[in-house]
Design an enzyme around this catalytic site. Sequence first.
Site, PDB file in Angstrom:
ATOM      1  N   LYS A  45       1.435   5.845   2.430  1.00 10.92           N
ATOM      2  CA  LYS A  45       1.817   5.608   1.042  1.00 10.92           C
ATOM      3  C   LYS A  45       2.167   6.888   0.281  1.00 10.92           C
ATOM      4  O   LYS A  45       2.732   6.824  -0.809  1.00 10.92           O
ATOM      5  CB  LYS A  45       0.708   4.857   0.306  1.00 10.92           C
ATOM      6  CG  LYS A  45       0.342   3.526   0.902  1.00 10.92           C
ATOM      7  CD  LYS A  45       1.465   2.527   0.912  1.00 10.92           C
ATOM      8  CE  LYS A  45       1.754   1.997  -0.445  1.00 10.92           C
ATOM      9  NZ  LYS A  45       2.617   0.796  -0.396  1.00 10.92           N
ATOM     10  N   SER A 277      -4.747  -1.680   9.992  1.00  8.80           N
ATOM     11  CA  SER A 277      -3.325  -2.043  10.028  1.00  8.80           C
ATOM     12  C   SER A 277      -2.609  -1.228  11.103  1.00  8.80           C
ATOM     13  O   SER A 277      -1.716  -1.745  11.791  1.00  8.80           O
ATOM     14  CB  SER A 277      -2.674  -1.873   8.652  1.00  8.80           C
ATOM     15  OG  SER A 277      -2.658  -0.519   8.258  1.00  8.80           O
TER      16      SER A 277
HETATM   17  C1  LIG Z   1      -3.616   0.643   5.361  1.00 12.90           C
HETATM   18  C2  LIG Z   1      -2.241   0.228   4.979  1.00 12.90           C
HETATM   19  N1  LIG Z   1      -1.401  -0.148   5.928  1.00 12.90           N
HETATM   20  C3  LIG Z   1      -0.143  -0.568   5.635  1.00 12.90           C
HETATM   21  C4  LIG Z   1       0.312  -0.632   4.329  1.00 12.90           C
HETATM   22  C5  LIG Z   1       1.681  -1.219   4.056  1.00 12.90           C
HETATM   23  O1  LIG Z   1       2.604  -0.388   3.497  1.00 12.90           O
HETATM   24  P1  LIG Z   1       3.807  -0.939   2.630  1.00 12.90           P
HETATM   25  O2  LIG Z   1       3.318  -1.141   1.246  1.00 12.90           O
HETATM   26  O3  LIG Z   1       4.848   0.138   2.720  1.00 12.90           O
HETATM   27  O4  LIG Z   1       4.279  -2.236   3.207  1.00 12.90           O
HETATM   28  C6  LIG Z   1      -0.542  -0.237   3.299  1.00 12.90           C
HETATM   29  C7  LIG Z   1      -0.116  -0.296   1.903  1.00 12.90           C
HETATM   30  O5  LIG Z   1      -0.853  -0.031   0.977  1.00 12.90           O
HETATM   31  C8  LIG Z   1      -1.844   0.200   3.628  1.00 12.90           C
HETATM   32  O6  LIG Z   1      -2.718   0.585   2.662  1.00 12.90           O
END
Ligand SMILES: Cc1ncc(COP(=O)(O)O)c(C=O)c1O
Length: 311
Positions: A45, A277
């Site tokens: 981010k 994630s």
């Molecule tokens: C841990 C984590 N993974 C993935 C994402 C996804 O990113 P995006 O907002 O670009 O889809 C976020 C977004 O806050 C996140 O905090």
Amino acid sequence: MSPPPAASALDLIGRTPLVALDRAHPGPGRILAKAEFLQPGGSVKDRAARAILLAARSDGRLRPGAPVVEMTSGNMGAGLAVACAILGHPLVATMSAGNSPQRARMLEALGAEVVLVPQVDGAPGQVTGADVAAAAERARAIAAERGGFHVDQFHAAEGLRAHEQTTGPEIWEQSGGRVDAWVACVGTGATFLGVAAALRQRNPRLLCAAVEPSDCQPLAGQPVAKPRHLLQGTGYGLVPPHWDASLMDASIPVTDEEAEHWRRLLALREGLHVGFSAAANACAAAALLASGRLAPGAVVATILCDTGLKY
Ligand SMILES: Cc1ncc(COP(=O)(O)O)c(C=O)c1O
């Protein structure tokens, strides 16, 4: 020759390495993962945070010294806190109380004021779309009360553009111009869509697969049966505002058990301690390679979204 010293932490954002996950996934094919957990704020981010604030400063929406306000699951807040420290803005971060307490501590350590918002229908560690909406509403109200700049990451196009202009081209170059598929989870969608657009431009046959929590796959057009899951920061049970369905060829479901398994696998086999994630992304990339949908020896790019230290 080594590069000159960076002028500030803002200049440390981006240009992360690409790492092969050959031990966690010995084949078929290969997974190349962008190490976004190495950013100053600890996540993917940072790129969007920097881009949104710089754009708002240059067109006058963010006045010098004015407060910045945003809802965050922790990572956007950390990226904003890094940028706010350099640019001279106080930061107010509203966060669902369901996010891990380590996230609030990290934000406070970076100087942010953290406002925790009670959960609506989630549980600790499992933040739902309704929980996020409540935190976003609080951010909107605080920004209005204090005359602050509301980042509103779900509607800010600069985040998506930052990934299209930096993350995607970096992946292409670092892979030596060989990427057959792109796999990533979706929060605001900035990472998935921005990188997909950049890579598709370079390889029109690129297969793009979104990663969704199992039983929470609105991008696949399915009703959300299980809004609670471990993939914090993604899988909010909604189609984000900037969503472009033409950039998604498939949605790959990942269960909480699979995400836990892959988090451990990445730590023990690859020495990479990342969040859920990121683990889900690696799991989905391996599933895609095993599915037979890609040519033998295919290269799948994905993203290690954040560090595992705050879970
Ligand atoms: C841990 C984590 N993974 C993935 C994402 C996804 O990113 P995006 O907002 O670009 O889809 C976020 C977004 O806050 C996140 O905090």
